[in-house]
Design a protein around this motif. Structure first.
Motif, PDB file in Angstrom:
ATOM      1  N   VAL A 353      51.584  17.585  17.086  1.00  0.00           N
ATOM      2  CA  VAL A 353      52.286  18.616  17.971  1.00  0.00           C
ATOM      3  C   VAL A 353      53.748  18.079  18.411  1.00  0.00           C
ATOM      4  O   VAL A 353      53.818  17.121  19.020  1.00  0.00           O
ATOM      5  N   ASP A 354      54.643  18.779  18.227  1.00  0.00           N
ATOM      6  CA  ASP A 354      56.025  18.621  18.660  1.00  0.00           C
ATOM      7  C   ASP A 354      56.168  19.603  19.727  1.00  0.00           C
ATOM      8  O   ASP A 354      56.735  20.852  19.623  1.00  0.00           O
ATOM      9  N   ILE A 355      55.872  19.083  21.082  1.00  0.00           N
ATOM     10  CA  ILE A 355      55.914  20.019  22.152  1.00  0.00           C
ATOM     11  C   ILE A 355      57.337  20.700  22.468  1.00  0.00           C
ATOM     12  O   ILE A 355      57.347  21.855  22.681  1.00  0.00           O
ATOM     13  N   ALA A 356      58.295  19.844  22.472  1.00  0.00           N
ATOM     14  CA  ALA A 356      59.805  20.262  22.596  1.00  0.00           C
ATOM     15  C   ALA A 356      60.047  21.193  21.612  1.00  0.00           C
ATOM     16  O   ALA A 356      60.671  22.185  21.850  1.00  0.00           O
ATOM     17  N   SER A 357      59.968  20.782  20.331  1.00  0.00           N
ATOM     18  CA  SER A 357      60.409  21.760  19.433  1.00  0.00           C
ATOM     19  C   SER A 357      59.500  23.336  19.647  1.00  0.00           C
ATOM     20  O   SER A 357      60.265  24.377  19.200  1.00  0.00           O
ATOM     21  N   ASP A 358      58.447  23.222  19.829  1.00  0.00           N
ATOM     22  CA  ASP A 358      57.530  24.524  20.155  1.00  0.00           C
ATOM     23  C   ASP A 358      58.143  25.194  21.155  1.00  0.00           C
ATOM     24  O   ASP A 358      58.053  26.652  20.980  1.00  0.00           O
ATOM     25  N   ILE A 359      58.733  24.652  22.339  1.00  0.00           N
ATOM     26  CA  ILE A 359      59.127  25.508  23.313  1.00  0.00           C
ATOM     27  C   ILE A 359      60.380  25.909  22.987  1.00  0.00           C
ATOM     28  O   ILE A 359      60.910  26.948  23.101  1.00  0.00           O
ATOM     29  N   ALA A 360      61.338  25.294  22.330  1.00  0.00           N
ATOM     30  CA  ALA A 360      62.740  25.409  21.988  1.00  0.00           C
ATOM     31  C   ALA A 360      62.551  26.694  20.964  1.00  0.00           C
ATOM     32  O   ALA A 360      63.655  27.772  20.987  1.00  0.00           O
ATOM     33  N   LYS A 361      61.631  26.524  20.080  1.00  0.00           N
ATOM     34  CA  LYS A 361      61.648  27.855  19.037  1.00  0.00           C
ATOM     35  C   LYS A 361      60.688  28.919  19.687  1.00  0.00           C
ATOM     36  O   LYS A 361      60.453  30.020  18.635  1.00  0.00           O
ATOM     37  N   VAL A 363      57.543  28.934  19.876  1.00  0.00           N
ATOM     38  CA  VAL A 363      56.195  28.951  19.312  1.00  0.00           C
ATOM     39  C   VAL A 363      55.131  28.707  20.351  1.00  0.00           C
ATOM     40  O   VAL A 363      53.994  29.102  20.323  1.00  0.00           O
ATOM     41  N   ALA A 364      55.600  28.039  21.248  1.00  0.00           N
ATOM     42  CA  ALA A 364      54.821  27.829  22.281  1.00  0.00           C
ATOM     43  C   ALA A 364      54.448  29.001  23.116  1.00  0.00           C
ATOM     44  O   ALA A 364      55.393  29.855  23.453  1.00  0.00           O
ATOM     45  N   GLN A 365      53.330  29.390  23.612  1.00  0.00           N
ATOM     46  CA  GLN A 365      53.247  30.635  24.459  1.00  0.00           C
ATOM     47  C   GLN A 365      52.417  30.334  25.677  1.00  0.00           C
ATOM     48  O   GLN A 365      51.488  29.483  25.982  1.00  0.00           O
ATOM     49  N   ARG A 366      53.029  31.210  26.858  1.00  0.00           N
ATOM     50  CA  ARG A 366      52.697  30.363  28.184  1.00  0.00           C
ATOM     51  C   ARG A 366      51.988  31.745  29.144  1.00  0.00           C
ATOM     52  O   ARG A 366      52.248  32.787  29.007  1.00  0.00           O
ATOM     53  N   ALA A 367      51.250  31.186  30.153  1.00  0.00           N
ATOM     54  CA  ALA A 367      50.690  32.288  31.175  1.00  0.00           C
ATOM     55  C   ALA A 367      50.872  31.463  32.377  1.00  0.00           C
ATOM     56  O   ALA A 367      50.520  30.231  32.532  1.00  0.00           O
ATOM     57  N   ASN A 378      50.216  27.077  42.405  1.00  0.00           N
ATOM     58  CA  ASN A 378      50.242  27.824  41.116  1.00  0.00           C
ATOM     59  C   ASN A 378      50.034  27.187  39.947  1.00  0.00           C
ATOM     60  O   ASN A 378      49.991  25.696  39.895  1.00  0.00           O
ATOM     61  N   ARG A 379      49.982  27.474  38.542  1.00  0.00           N
ATOM     62  CA  ARG A 379      49.463  26.924  37.444  1.00  0.00           C
ATOM     63  C   ARG A 379      50.003  27.395  36.216  1.00  0.00           C
ATOM     64  O   ARG A 379      50.058  28.625  36.239  1.00  0.00           O
ATOM     65  N   LEU A 380      50.276  26.738  35.461  1.00  0.00           N
ATOM     66  CA  LEU A 380      50.817  27.265  33.973  1.00  0.00           C
ATOM     67  C   LEU A 380      49.980  26.588  33.000  1.00  0.00           C
ATOM     68  O   LEU A 380      49.697  25.347  32.827  1.00  0.00           O
ATOM     69  N   ILE A 381      49.766  27.515  31.929  1.00  0.00           N
ATOM     70  CA  ILE A 381      49.079  27.193  30.636  1.00  0.00           C
ATOM     71  C   ILE A 381      49.977  27.564  29.667  1.00  0.00           C
ATOM     72  O   ILE A 381      50.777  28.476  29.592  1.00  0.00           O
ATOM     73  N   GLU A 382      49.728  26.656  28.594  1.00  0.00           N
ATOM     74  CA  GLU A 382      50.478  26.655  27.414  1.00  0.00           C
ATOM     75  C   GLU A 382      49.697  26.354  25.965  1.00  0.00           C
ATOM     76  O   GLU A 382      49.090  25.453  25.842  1.00  0.00           O
ATOM     77  N   ARG A 383      49.946  27.241  25.099  1.00  0.00           N
ATOM     78  CA  ARG A 383      49.308  27.296  23.983  1.00  0.00           C
ATOM     79  C   ARG A 383      50.245  26.664  22.594  1.00  0.00           C
ATOM     80  O   ARG A 383      51.309  27.213  22.664  1.00  0.00           O
ATOM     81  N   HIS A 384      49.790  25.771  21.698  1.00  0.00           N
ATOM     82  CA  HIS A 384      50.674  25.285  20.646  1.00  0.00           C
ATOM     83  C   HIS A 384      49.469  25.320  19.368  1.00  0.00           C
ATOM     84  O   HIS A 384      48.331  24.986  19.487  1.00  0.00           O
ATOM     85  N   PRO A 385      50.060  25.932  18.416  1.00  0.00           N
ATOM     86  CA  PRO A 385      49.190  25.900  17.065  1.00  0.00           C
ATOM     87  C   PRO A 385      49.153  24.354  16.670  1.00  0.00           C
ATOM     88  O   PRO A 385      50.386  23.830  16.664  1.00  0.00           O
ATOM     89  N   ILE A 386      47.972  23.941  15.998  1.00  0.00           N
ATOM     90  CA  ILE A 386      47.897  22.722  15.448  1.00  0.00           C
ATOM     91  C   ILE A 386      46.940  23.037  13.983  1.00  0.00           C
ATOM     92  O   ILE A 386      46.485  24.179  13.812  1.00  0.00           O
ATOM     93  N   ALA A 387      46.993  21.977  13.189  1.00  0.00           N
ATOM     94  CA  ALA A 387      46.123  22.221  11.896  1.00  0.00           C
ATOM     95  C   ALA A 387      44.830  22.470  12.237  1.00  0.00           C
ATOM     96  O   ALA A 387      44.331  23.158  11.237  1.00  0.00           O
ATOM     97  N   THR A 388      44.184  22.112  13.000  1.00  0.00           N
ATOM     98  CA  THR A 388      42.779  22.342  13.234  1.00  0.00           C
ATOM     99  C   THR A 388      42.299  23.663  14.203  1.00  0.00           C
ATOM    100  O   THR A 388      41.431  24.084  14.254  1.00  0.00           O
ATOM    101  N   GLY A 389      43.622  24.216  14.601  1.00  0.00           N
ATOM    102  CA  GLY A 389      43.611  25.626  15.176  1.00  0.00           C
ATOM    103  C   GLY A 389      44.251  25.571  16.755  1.00  0.00           C
ATOM    104  O   GLY A 389      45.546  25.864  16.298  1.00  0.00           O
ATOM    105  N   TYR A 390      43.843  25.155  17.608  1.00  0.00           N
ATOM    106  CA  TYR A 390      44.784  25.197  18.907  1.00  0.00           C
ATOM    107  C   TYR A 390      44.665  24.063  19.673  1.00  0.00           C
ATOM    108  O   TYR A 390      44.069  23.138  19.736  1.00  0.00           O
ATOM    109  N   PHE A 391      45.904  24.024  20.656  1.00  0.00           N
ATOM    110  CA  PHE A 391      46.145  22.905  21.445  1.00  0.00           C
ATOM    111  C   PHE A 391      46.612  23.619  22.646  1.00  0.00           C
ATOM    112  O   PHE A 391      47.670  24.089  22.664  1.00  0.00           O
ATOM    113  N   TRP A 392      45.691  23.830  23.752  1.00  0.00           N
ATOM    114  CA  TRP A 392      46.237  24.186  24.904  1.00  0.00           C
ATOM    115  C   TRP A 392      46.353  23.195  26.162  1.00  0.00           C
ATOM    116  O   TRP A 392      45.418  22.350  26.349  1.00  0.00           O
ATOM    117  N   THR A 393      47.497  23.143  26.670  1.00  0.00           N
ATOM    118  CA  THR A 393      47.807  22.096  27.734  1.00  0.00           C
ATOM    119  C   THR A 393      48.153  23.066  29.045  1.00  0.00           C
ATOM    120  O   THR A 393      48.521  24.214  28.800  1.00  0.00           O
TER     121      THR A 393
END
Length: 819
Positions: A353-361, A363-367, A378-393
């Motif tokens: 996962v390239d967190i910075a690149s995903d945000i800059a492009k 690709v990351a999606q937030r709520a 308050n709280r923030l969730i953020e999704r990144h795609p990975i080879a096995t499916g998903y990476f939610w942080t």
């Protein structure tokens, strides 16, 4: 105008949210329907992290029958809860419904999504009466459920959070519970009716037969997890089904391959689950890592054992599933088996996962949202795609203002004006579709437990969010819905620059888009569960399946449960332990007269194996390839609370026998021991004119009536005698049950209506201790301003005002048969 954050990602360090009742998406799940503030105030500079919300001190109770608050609206009793017809049971049922069901009955919970302390069947009287961890048959004062209520430990919301909208427990309520518990008999064995007892020979024989069915290349990798001890201890068929599936769900969470591990049992009773190391992607060293932490490693006196050990190439090819479910579902073994890196950047690198690149492009999606069921911030969730499916942080905050406000600083993290978070959690999909979990601080350091002053997990006894098991309990069916509140607020606020608003629009999608992403990931996990032969919705009394297995292990042990762990039925267990020496007899007596905490039993188990059984201890201290791991970060223990252990030297006495009693306290206190006869009259047997000093030290055994004693405690009446022990901290008074005791003038004093008098006294003392604890700060220190601060913070008591700091009195009892 406030200068908002522009899209600067330099120095980025992502962390996920520290969650309790919610994971990164569970946090958002409870945000559904939460309304954002109409306007967001101007932000101040970042303030220091705020402690958890705490409650003001409650007024001191003047009487054990407090004025009742207005009762909340009734919640319908679930269809699977049987309302008793017997008036004694019905009176107890009504008390539990009024005071306990809102936290501990699945289908009746209020203000929570899952049962507190993983206990969700409080109104199923037959079930709780069969659980010796909660109810000691015929012995109210020896029952943990009863003790916690009279000691003002429960209801939690009334006694710890000072919720004045909930009714307090009255003396009449306590009388109803006492009467019902007195009427109970031994119901633990009911589920064993007609059930064959499975022996060690049966287990080894079934494993040997299974090995002979395997292809040659599969034999060496075969391993087994046994639930036999739970079956022999009369766990119900419903519970056994949950425990099997909870084990297999946990195993799939360690699977390094793309295929799932299917639920496969090899014996007629379905108590032995088979897996293969190759299917898990494990090495023999991984199995040896498990064995190196195993406290029950013994070789049974069964000839076939040498065959199964030789065929599988290991000193022990099976372990108990309940122990594994408890130990492997939490750090450090959880981290070791998942091969989790020591910091968050390492995790991101491992998963690609390239967190910075995903945000800059984008690709990351937030709520983002204002509040969740985990904290008030308050709280923030953020999704990144990975080879096995998903990476939610997710990003968790200690407050919701300044640079910790997502509504003022929706971009980042990092940068001159990006938000600044406190730490968090990550959920990522494994190659087989199951999920794994990771907690870390804001600097990226891996974290085993979340700080309770920020977030809590009400299902854990210590309330701490624990990596692995807490996340499994919340995400029982996978990811959970989230409803973003940031996008709408920012896009409508033109004090943000156009660039910032466009960036927010790209990072924070419309709710329909976020729902679709979550739905796809939810389906991925559920599909994996079903491929493994598991029911994603299956629970036990409202408790997620792996958490149910975890809880069964951590609960205190009765004689029947301990006997099953040694491979005996109760009578055979007693016979063998009588021959195993004084220490083994002492353990057997404790179990025969009450319950023993899991941590104490676990520490003693190996010590008595070779004296009480034909089994032999296996040395697992230096197995090849094993990684040494510390003990679990959470161990069930009475060490942090105030408890008494009371034991008699026999399980059954003859008329006029002299009994020898032993009492051990976990804290320094002043001890009273009272014999209560059938009429309810109590006779104070300690202190007395022969032993007038009743101050005792923690861990020091007080022996009454033993060799060399100046008095004997004789049991004159046929029937049942009850002995009650009561100990008070920092209280040298001689009063017990409303009666002043002077051993020099009233040795062996008699007290009519002892039970009720003692109950009233404990309630008053517990009220006083509760009020005292409400003025303790998070480190247990007195603070005159603490209550005011806590009230302003939202009305929750400090996590640092624990049971041990609050309770000033402990009590227990045993019932002695006299023939």
């Amino acid at each position: 105008m406030i200068h908002r954050n522009s899209m600067r990602i330099a120095g980025l360090m992502v962390a996920a949210s520290l969650l309790t009742g919610s994971g990164p998406l569970a946090a958002a799940a409870v945000a559904d329907g939460a309304k954002p503030a109409a306007s967001v105030p101007a932000a101040a500079d970042p303030a220091p992290a705020a402690p958890a919300a705490q409650a003001p001190a409650a007024p001191a109770a003047a009487t054990p029958e407090p004025v009742q608050a207005a009762a909340p609206a009734a919640v319908a009793v679930p269809a699977d809860v049987k309302v008793p017809g017997d008036p004694i049971a019905k009176a107890a049922f009504d008390v539990l419904e009024k005071h306990c069901s809102r936290c501990h009955q699945a289908g009746m919970l209020t203000a929570r999504e899952k049962p507190a302390k993983n206990f969700g069947n409080i109104m199923k009287l037959d079930e709780i009466a069969a659980d010796p961890h909660l109810i000691q048959a015929g012995n109210p004062e020896g029952s943990k459920l009863f003790q916690q209520i009279i000691n003002k430990e429960m209801p939690y919301d009334v006694n710890y959070e000072f919720d004045t909208t909930k009714p307090e427990v009255t003396a009449a309520d306590i009388d109803a519970l006492r009467t019902w518990i007195k009427s109970t008999g031994d119901q633990e064995a009911a589920a064993c009716s007609g059930r064959k007892f499975v022996t060690a020979g049966d287990i080894v024989g079934d494993i040997a037969a299974d090995l002979q069915k395997q292809p040659d290349h599969r034999v060496r990798g075969m391993r087994y997890f046994t639930l036999t001890n739970l079956y022999n201890a009369c766990a119900t068929d419903e519970a056994m089904k949950v425990y099997r599936q909870g084990l297999v769900k946990l195993l799939n969470g360690f699977d390094r391959r793309s295929d799932v591990i299917r639920l496969t049992t090899i014996d007629p009773e379905e108590t032995i689950v088979a897996v293969n190391l190759d299917d898990l992607g494990w090495s023999e060293g991984d199995w040896n890592t498990v064995l190196a932490a195993y406290p029950y490693a013994t070789k049974p006196d069964v000839k076939a054992f040498d065959f199964v050990a030789q065929q599988t190439g290991t000193v022990l090819p099976y372990v108990r599933a309940d122990w594994f479910g408890f130990t492997a579902s939490q750090p450090p073994l959880y981290d070791t088996l998942l091969q989790l890196p020591a910091d968050y950047p390492g995790l991101a690198d491992k998963l690609g996962v390239d967190i910075a690149s995903d945000i800059a492009k984008f690709v990351a999606q937030r709520a983002g949202f204002q509040k969740s069921g985990v904290s008030q911030n308050n709280r923030l969730i953020e999704r990144h795609p990975i080879a096995t499916g998903y990476f939610w942080t997710s990003y968790d905050f200690s407050e919701s203002k300044g640079f910790q406000s997502l509504f003022l600083h929706p971009l980042g993290p990092g940068g001159d004006n990006g938000f600044r978070h406190a730490g968090g959690e990550t959920i990522f999909s494994l190659p087989n579709g199951f999920q794994a979990y990771y907690l870390n601080k804001s600097d990226g350091t891996r974290l085993d437990k979340g700080p309770t002053q920020i977030v809590r997990d009400p299902s854990r006894r210590d309330l701490a969010v624990t990596n692995g098991i807490s996340c499994m309990g919340c995400h029982d069916q996978g990811l959970r819905k989230a409803k973003d509140e940031v996008r709408k607020a920012v896009l409508a606020d033109h004090s943000f620059s156009k660039d910032d608003r466009e960036t927010v629009a790209a990072l924070y999608p419309e709710n329909d888009r976020m729902d679709a992403l979550i739905g796809e990931d939810f389906d991925r996990f559920n599909a994996a569960m079903k491929r493994a032969g598991l029911d994603p919705t299956l629970k036990l009394a409202g408790v997620e399946m792996t958490n149910a297995l975890f809880k069964r292990y951590e609960d205190d042990l009765s004689l029947r449960r301990a006997a099953a762990e040694y491979g005996f039925q109760p009578d055979a267990f007693k016979e063998h332990f009588i021959e195993a020496g004084p220490e083994a007899i002492a353990l057997m007596r404790r179990l025969d007269q009450g319950i023993v905490p899991r941590d104490q039993f676990e520490a003693l188990f190996i010590k008595f194996v070779e004296g009480a059984t034909e089994d032999r201890v296996i040395d697992v201290s230096s197995l090849e390839g094993a990684q040494k791991v510390a003990e679990p970060i959470f161990k069930p223990s009475s060490g942090g609370s105030f408890d008494l252990q009371l034991t008699a030297d026999k399980s059954v006495y003859r008329q006029n026998d002299a009994a020898v009693l032993q009492v051990v306290s976990t804290r320094d206190c002043n001890l009273f021991v009272v014999n209560v006869d059938k009429s309810g009259t109590g006779t104070v047997i300690f202190p007395n004119k022969f032993q007038a000093d009743n101050a005792v030290k923690a861990g020091q055994a007080v022996v009454l009536g033993g060799p060399g004693s100046k008095f004997k405690f004789r049991l004159a009446d046929i029937g049942q005698e009850k002995v009650v022990a009561v100990c008070r901290v920092n209280n040298a008074t001689r009063e017990i049950a409303g009666t002043e005791i002077d051993p020099q003038h009233r040795s062996f004093a008699e007290i009519p209506n002892f039970d009720r008098g003692l109950t009233r006294q404990i309630i008053v003392e517990s009220n006083e201790a509760r009020d005292e604890a409400s003025s303790l700060d998070a480190d247990g220190r007195k603070d005159a301003q603490f209550a005011k601060i806590a009230g302003a913070a939202g009305g929750k008591v400090a996590s640092g005002a624990p049971d041990a700091a609050r309770r000033s009195v402990a009590s227990t009892a045993i019932v002695i048969p006299v023939q």
